[in-house]
Design a protein around this motif. Structure first.
Motif, mmCIF file in Angstrom:
data_model
loop_
_atom_site.group_PDB
_atom_site.id
_atom_site.type_symbol
_atom_site.label_atom_id
_atom_site.label_comp_id
_atom_site.label_asym_id
_atom_site.label_seq_id
_atom_site.Cartn_x
_atom_site.Cartn_y
_atom_site.Cartn_z
ATOM 1 N N LEU A 23 81.531 51.916 29.592
ATOM 2 C CA LEU A 23 80.671 52.226 28.307
ATOM 3 C C LEU A 23 81.308 51.483 27.196
ATOM 4 O O LEU A 23 82.198 51.580 27.076
ATOM 5 N N ASP A 24 80.332 50.659 26.665
ATOM 6 C CA ASP A 24 80.470 49.851 25.563
ATOM 7 C C ASP A 24 79.940 50.108 24.269
ATOM 8 O O ASP A 24 78.877 49.733 23.926
ATOM 9 N N PHE A 57 78.414 53.016 23.526
ATOM 10 C CA PHE A 57 77.089 53.544 23.971
ATOM 11 C C PHE A 57 76.578 54.505 22.951
ATOM 12 O O PHE A 57 77.377 55.518 22.671
ATOM 13 N N ASP A 58 75.321 54.429 22.466
ATOM 14 C CA ASP A 58 74.743 55.569 21.586
ATOM 15 C C ASP A 58 73.535 56.340 22.292
ATOM 16 O O ASP A 58 72.849 55.111 23.010
ATOM 17 N N LYS A 112 75.165 54.979 33.720
ATOM 18 C CA LYS A 112 74.291 56.121 33.651
ATOM 19 C C LYS A 112 75.213 57.349 33.713
ATOM 20 O O LYS A 112 75.225 58.193 33.347
ATOM 21 N N ALA A 114 78.076 58.048 31.730
ATOM 22 C CA ALA A 114 77.736 58.670 30.592
ATOM 23 C C ALA A 114 77.301 59.874 30.614
ATOM 24 O O ALA A 114 77.904 61.013 29.890
ATOM 25 N N MET A 119 69.577 50.806 29.717
ATOM 26 C CA MET A 119 70.823 50.432 29.476
ATOM 27 C C MET A 119 71.246 49.390 30.535
ATOM 28 O O MET A 119 70.689 49.372 31.581
ATOM 29 N N GLY A 128 76.899 49.221 30.381
ATOM 30 C CA GLY A 128 77.469 50.196 29.373
ATOM 31 C C GLY A 128 76.976 50.176 27.980
ATOM 32 O O GLY A 128 77.295 50.763 27.343
ATOM 33 N N ARG A 129 75.793 49.456 27.744
ATOM 34 C CA ARG A 129 75.203 49.044 26.519
ATOM 35 C C ARG A 129 73.786 49.644 26.504
ATOM 36 O O ARG A 129 73.239 49.694 27.239
ATOM 37 N N HIS A 130 73.608 50.079 25.452
ATOM 38 C CA HIS A 130 72.293 50.481 24.885
ATOM 39 C C HIS A 130 71.282 49.087 24.561
ATOM 40 O O HIS A 130 71.702 48.339 23.740
#
Length: 347
Positions: free
Chosen positions: A46-47, A49-50, A69, A72, A234, A237-239
């Motif tokens: 997860l980078d 992540f928001d 996913k 998170a 995503m 690991g990014r939004h």
């Protein structure tokens, strides 16, 4: 599950939820994730992540295998530790011992998680007992859950006697029997028949209409587009992108996709089609011409003019707007469904 396709969805679900939890001063967010970082050694799962899931909505979470996913979700549920960031559920920080918050959460995992030695009723009662200790109240909730997923005639059956679709329904009943306010569905329709899939999706929509906030992950984009109020895509690991299905489609440069049935297209004409200013990509398999177009009002007319001028006989013709799969393809260069394993599991 009972037929609920024609039931209307009340417009005040979030307002009712907010009032139930204390009025207008309560945050509209059911889940808030800010700057979440999770590492496995040198791998960044997860980078920063928001995520912001509003109360009362169905929130779709899309991403290929390895996108983060499940990581998170497990961090949100305090099943995994994380390196940086902040997580709040119903405005409260979540830790492994946040039992009051966890009682308000339900999880329907991707893999069917029931006891083969117990009957349908005994399985649901066991999972409900983790949250509700009063036997009389629990018996009522178990009956309601059985009725909700349509397993009344299978009460005394053990899971080994159930079909795959019925096992999925039992899995759902075990996760929702305690009437949670927030429910995570992780790939709930993997390997089920179309009738069971439809029943599961209708059941999820009904839970939402009754006040539950839903977080729904799937590799089947048509499911997410059908039921989700908002969708987050995503990867790594990014939004990547967030919005309604229509908002996501409007974020990309692609317009419609045109398919033309034809048997006599030649290489010269195909090159001319590819050279048209609105054409992103054109392919012909000997039977059908497939053209991905940029946005424009005259794409179809201009393509037909080109084909007619070249003497190409045109058969069946279709034009469709961009899909969520097209959105994901443009954002990541990878088709979402093509990133799924054959059994739908996520690595």
């Amino acid at each position: 599950m009972r037929d609920i396709a024609n039931e209307s969805r009340p417009s005040d679900v979030r307002a009712a939820s907010s009032a139930r939890d204390g009025g207008d001063d309560v945050s509209d967010s059911a889940v808030e994730v800010k700057g979440l970082v999770k590492r496995y050694g040198d791998m960044l799962a997860l980078d920063y992540f928001d995520l912001d899931v509003r109360r009362g909505e169905i929130f779709g979470l899309l991403g290929p295998n390895g996108s983060g996913k499940s990581t998170a979700i497990n961090c949100i549920l305090a099943l995994l530790t994380y390196d940086e960031g902040e997580i709040r559920v119903f405005g409260e920080p979540v830790t492994p011992t946040s039992y009051d918050v966890k009682r308000r959460i339900g999880i329907v995992p991707q893999n069917v998680a029931v006891f083969n030695e117990l009957t349908v009723t005994e399985n649901i009662d066991y999972f409900c007992s983790l949250y509700v200790t009063e036997r009389k109240r629990r018996a009522e909730l178990v009956d309601q859950a059985i009725d909700f997923v349509g397993l009344g005639e299978f009460r005394r059956f053990r899971p080994g006697k159930l079909s795959g679709g019925l096992k999925r329904r039992l899995n759902i009943a075990c996760g929702i029997a305690h009437r949670p306010e927030l429910i995570f569905f992780d790939e709930p329709t993997v390997a089920v028949d179309p009738q069971s899939r439809n029943a599961i999706l209708e059941g999820i929509q009904r839970l939402n209409r009754e006040g539950a906030t839903i977080v729904y992950t799937s590799h089947y984009m048509e499911e997410v587009e059908r039921i989700a109020d908002r969708i987050l895509i995503m990867d790594h690991g990014r939004h990547l992108a967030l919005g309604t299905a229509e908002e996501l489609k409007n974020m990309i440069g692609m317009g419609e996709r045109i398919s033309v049935a034809t048997l006599d297209l030649d290489d010269v004409t195909l090159r001319r089609i590819r050279a048209l200013p609105f054409v992103i990509e054109a392919a012909w398999d000997g039977k059908e011409l497939d053209v991905r177009c940029r946005r424009g009002e005259r794409n179809l007319a201009d393509l037909l003019d080109m084909l007619n001028a070249s003497g190409v006989n045109v058969g069946h013709l279709t034009s469709r707007p961009p899909s969520l799969n097209d959105v994901f393809l443009e954002l990541t260069g990878t088709a979402l469904r093509d990133s799924a394993d054959s059994d739908g599991t996520e690595e």
